[in-house]
Design a protein around this motif. Structure first.
Motif, PDB file in Angstrom:
ATOM      1  N   ARG A  63     -20.629   2.770   1.229  1.00 29.00           N
ATOM      2  CA  ARG A  63     -20.326   3.878   2.132  1.00 29.00           C
ATOM      3  C   ARG A  63     -21.066   3.745   3.468  1.00 29.00           C
ATOM      4  NH1 ARG A  63     -18.387   8.970  -0.010  1.00 29.00           N
ATOM      5  NH2 ARG A  63     -17.718   8.764  -2.179  1.00 29.00           N
ATOM      6  N   ARG A 122     -25.096  12.671  -8.371  1.00 24.87           N
ATOM      7  CA  ARG A 122     -23.926  12.212  -7.615  1.00 24.87           C
ATOM      8  C   ARG A 122     -24.293  11.724  -6.215  1.00 24.87           C
ATOM      9  NH1 ARG A 122     -19.025  13.753  -9.763  1.00 24.87           N
ATOM     10  NH2 ARG A 122     -18.087  13.540  -7.702  1.00 24.87           N
ATOM     11  N   TRP A 175     -25.644  13.363  -3.970  1.00 20.24           N
ATOM     12  CA  TRP A 175     -25.525  14.444  -3.005  1.00 20.24           C
ATOM     13  C   TRP A 175     -26.929  14.835  -2.567  1.00 20.24           C
ATOM     14  CZ3 TRP A 175     -21.531  18.297  -5.588  1.00 20.24           C
ATOM     15  CH2 TRP A 175     -20.300  17.644  -5.691  1.00 20.24           C
ATOM     16  N   GLU A 176     -27.079  15.124  -1.286  1.00 21.40           N
ATOM     17  CA  GLU A 176     -28.386  15.487  -0.745  1.00 21.40           C
ATOM     18  C   GLU A 176     -28.479  16.999  -0.611  1.00 21.40           C
ATOM     19  OE1 GLU A 176     -31.124  14.964   3.291  1.00 21.40           O
ATOM     20  OE2 GLU A 176     -29.106  14.106   3.189  1.00 21.40           O
ATOM     21  N   ILE A 214     -25.901  21.255   1.255  1.00 14.18           N
ATOM     22  CA  ILE A 214     -25.577  20.078   0.446  1.00 14.18           C
ATOM     23  C   ILE A 214     -24.788  19.114   1.317  1.00 14.18           C
ATOM     24  CG2 ILE A 214     -24.350  19.219  -1.573  1.00 14.18           C
ATOM     25  CD1 ILE A 214     -24.804  21.943  -2.879  1.00 14.18           C
ATOM     26  N   LEU A 217     -22.843  15.412   1.520  1.00 14.01           N
ATOM     27  CA  LEU A 217     -22.221  14.350   0.746  1.00 14.01           C
ATOM     28  C   LEU A 217     -22.421  13.002   1.449  1.00 14.01           C
ATOM     29  CD1 LEU A 217     -18.839  16.050  -0.216  1.00 14.01           C
ATOM     30  CD2 LEU A 217     -21.092  16.292  -1.285  1.00 14.01           C
ATOM     31  N   ASP A 277     -17.881   9.135   4.055  1.00 16.26           N
ATOM     32  CA  ASP A 277     -16.616   8.665   3.489  1.00 16.26           C
ATOM     33  C   ASP A 277     -16.259   7.306   4.085  1.00 16.26           C
ATOM     34  OD1 ASP A 277     -15.624   9.109   6.050  1.00 16.26           O
ATOM     35  OD2 ASP A 277     -14.609  10.981   5.515  1.00 16.26           O
ATOM     36  N   ARG A 319     -19.393  12.443   7.532  1.00 15.98           N
ATOM     37  CA  ARG A 319     -20.188  13.068   6.484  1.00 15.98           C
ATOM     38  C   ARG A 319     -19.871  14.554   6.415  1.00 15.98           C
ATOM     39  NH1 ARG A 319     -26.742  12.613   5.396  1.00 15.98           N
ATOM     40  NH2 ARG A 319     -26.531  12.655   3.118  1.00 15.98           N
ATOM     41  N   ASN A 320     -19.571  15.023   5.214  1.00 21.33           N
ATOM     42  CA  ASN A 320     -19.233  16.416   4.995  1.00 21.33           C
ATOM     43  C   ASN A 320     -20.404  17.144   4.356  1.00 21.33           C
ATOM     44  OD1 ASN A 320     -16.526  16.003   5.888  1.00 21.33           O
ATOM     45  ND2 ASN A 320     -16.046  15.126   3.880  1.00 21.33           N
ATOM     46  N   SER A 321     -20.529  18.428   4.664  1.00 25.85           N
ATOM     47  CA  SER A 321     -21.599  19.238   4.091  1.00 25.85           C
ATOM     48  C   SER A 321     -21.128  20.673   3.928  1.00 25.85           C
ATOM     49  CB  SER A 321     -22.853  19.182   4.970  1.00 25.85           C
ATOM     50  OG  SER A 321     -22.595  19.742   6.254  1.00 25.85           O
ATOM     51  N   ARG A 372     -18.151  18.916   9.106  1.00 24.23           N
ATOM     52  CA  ARG A 372     -17.798  17.495   9.053  1.00 24.23           C
ATOM     53  C   ARG A 372     -18.344  16.856  10.324  1.00 24.23           C
ATOM     54  NH1 ARG A 372     -14.242  13.974   6.567  1.00 24.23           N
ATOM     55  NH2 ARG A 372     -13.353  12.301   7.854  1.00 24.23           N
TER      56      ARG A 372
END
Length: 606
Positions: free
Chosen positions: A236, A327, A329-330, A348, A350, A353, A358-360, A384
């Motif tokens: 990633r 997973r 996840w931060e 959180i 992720l 992608d 990066r999504n949160s 995002r």
């Protein structure tokens, strides 16, 4: 006259040679300086004078001679035999020292005027050698295109006409070899290098021969050190190291830097693994890449304390996890208690992608009592974000519920569902301590009445700070900010989407968020904002400390026409370059109120 010394005896630096090869002489000189010639080693026993050279020779050689032949120590600390020995050593070492700066034909004269006075050494450096001709050859270079060869020759760092210095000679060879080693030719070697000095013409003929070897392309990525995470997490963050791509050291460094900046790894090392027998066609070799990582602890608890002139003393407790629900996840969460504001949050994040975005998702609760207005806010949002070069883009949707209380007025409850887009452009020489460049951001967001919002509005905001270097150390920074919330009125709009100013980072000389719209005894947000600032910082030489002078001006209101009466503040400050960036303490005078304010912010993590 002392035995063993001849009055005013000239001595040439080297025995006569038609074309002495310098690289052997320079090597001996450099080794002598580094290993056997400590500063001041031959001080005290004589007086050293430099004459006969031009201004350039004086500027170049005087610091060198002063460093290694310091005349300040007391001569009487040595007896005659000791002085004779040191004088002979000086006559042997001085030519080696001068040769490192390109002076190959010095004359050295010695005189001992009396038994009680130290000898006098007079050095005439002679002409300085310059580069006459440069020959760069590539052997066994079938894989190196002619245009690349021409570019390497064109980029040679020690061209004809330049003074021939030992340090520059070594640097030029290293740069030439590095240009091959870091792009395509990981096995390149320096086969031969010669510097032939002609004392008669004071010129040097330089010859360098390199063997590029085969062209390298990247093979499979071999990952070592993963325990908690799998290879998919590495993939990633990997945008540059792909099988079949031409070898570029910068691509390996990019992957290493990307991994080291994540919350997952404490260290990462990426290296090419060229081996004998690697698959290839004679001109091209495919080599695997090895990535070695060390994972960080998955969970961390932190505490801290600090003080800000905006919101007062604070304590903080934080909890972070880099592997939430196993997973990768931060989780970033914490509670911050300040005198004027209390905050709890949990976000959180992720992993990126396939496109690097990066999504949160996160939530927060905030309670504050500032400028006569008590606010409690609860918010949920998704974000995002994506970095493309020096520009970061953030798309977000945020739902916020706000409860506002002003003394003497009924409590109001507001809500807003707000999509927002933000662009941040960073083009500075140093993110923590910039001296030149610009940081700018622009954002737009809004809400529609009836869609979980109490008012229609469109909020626009832009901010930019530019940095200009002045001299060797000083910096001039200019900051500007404009904002507008387009709506029939401010009624029904949460305070986060309106504007107040004043305090650290805004208009110094005024208390935090004291510039806005008066409503009863409180200051609330207005629909328009304008802030301008100029600051000049002088950094003290060889010190992390600096002093600054600044002028700020700004205001927030419901009427753009009132921008003509901006609140002005000015003052002086102290700066300290900490590992986290410059810290500031400012004393500012608010022209509008006549008050003097102290502005600073200090935080200490435990």
């Amino acid at each position: 006259m002392k035995a063993g010394l001849r009055a005013m005896t000239p001595m040439t630096a080297f025995p006569p040679r038609p074309r002495p090869t310098f690289h052997r002489l320079a090597l001996a000189g450099v080794l002598g300086l580094l290993l056997g010639l400590p500063a001041g080693a031959f001080a005290a026993a004589y007086t050293l004078r430099l004459q006969g050279g031009d201004a350039t020779a004086e500027a170049v050689l005087r610091p060198l001679l002063d460093k290694y032949f310091d005349p300040e120590l007391p001569a009487q600390s040595y007896d005659g035999e000791r002085r004779d020995l040191l004088l002979r050593e000086a006559r042997r070492r001085l030519p080696e020292l001068l040769a490192t700066e390109g002076y190959f034909s010095p004359l050295l004269q010695a005189d001992a005027p009396s038994d009680d006075a130290p000898p006098i050494l007079v050095v005439d450096p002679g002409p300085r050698t310059t580069v006459g001709q440069v020959v760069i050859d590539f052997a066994e270079a079938a894989a190196l295109p002619p245009e690349r060869q021409a570019a390497l020759r064109q980029g040679w760092k020690l061209p004809a006409g330049q003074p021939f210095r030992a340090g520059d000679w070594e640097s030029a060879k290293s740069a030439l070899l590095t240009a091959l080693l870091t792009e395509d030719f990981a096995g390149a070697q320096l086969r031969d290098s010669r510097a032939e000095v002609d004392p008669d013409t004071a010129t040097a003929r330089l010859t360098v021969t390199l063997v590029p070897g085969p062209r390298y392309v990247l093979g499979p990525l071999q990952i070592v050190g993963l325990e908690r995470y799998d290879d998919a997490l590495i993939d990633r963050y990997n945008r540059t190291v792909r099988p079949g791509r031409p070898y570029r050291e910068s691509d390996l460094i990019a992957l290493q830097t990307a991994l080291q900046s994540t919350p997952y790894f404490s260290s990462a090392n990426v290296e090419l693994l060229p081996r004998e027998g690697d698959s290839g066609d004679g001109e091209t070799v495919t080599a695997p890449v090895r990535l070695t990582v060390r994972e960080k602890a998955a969970h961390r608890i932190g505490t801290g304390a600090g003080f800000s002139s905006n919101t007062g003393a604070r304590v903080e407790l934080s909890y972070r996890s880099a592997d939430l629900f196993s997973r990768a996840w931060e989780l970033s969460s914490g509670v911050r208690l300040e005198q004027k504001r209390q905050t709890g949050y949990a976000d959180i994040f992720l992993p990126p992608d396939a496109n690097g975005a990066r999504n949160s998702v996160g939530g927060s609760y905030d309670a504050s009592d500032i400028q006569g207005m008590k606010l409690t806010r609860s918010a949920l949002g998704v974000v995002r974000s994506q970095q493309r070069g020096s520009i970061e883009m953030r798309l977000s949707v945020n739902y916020q519920v706000e409860q506002r209380e002003i003394h003497g007025e009924p409590t109001t409850r507001l809500q807003a569902l707000t999509p927002n887009v933000q662009y941040i452009w960073r083009a500075v020489d140093n993110l923590l301590d910039p001296r030149s460049g610009i940081v700018a951001q622009a954002q737009a967001g809004g809400a529609a009445k009836g869609l979980l919002a109490d008012q229609n509005f469109l909020r626009l905001q832009g901010r930019a700070t530019t940095y200009f270097p002045v001299g060797q150390r000083d910096v001039l920074s200019l900051r500007g900010e404009l904002g507008a919330t387009l709506a029939p009125s401010r009624d029904g709009i949460p305070q986060d989407y309106l504007f107040r100013s004043g305090g650290t980072g805004s208009v110094r000389g005024y208390t935090y968020q004291s510039l806005g719209v008066k409503e009863g005894n409180a200051v609330v947000g207005g629909r328009y904002l304008a802030v301008l600032s100029g600051e000049y910082t002088h950094w003290i030489d060889k010190s992390p400390w600096g002093i600054a002078a600044f002028v700020d001006a700004g205001n927030a209101s419901d009427d753009p026409a009132k921008w003509s009466s901006l609140a002005v503040g000015y003052g002086l400050g102290v700066r300290w370059k900490s590992p986290a960036g410059p810290l500031a303490v400012d004393l500012a005078y608010g022209q509008k109120t006549g008050d003097v304010q102290l502005h600073f912010s200090v935080a200490i993590p435990f």
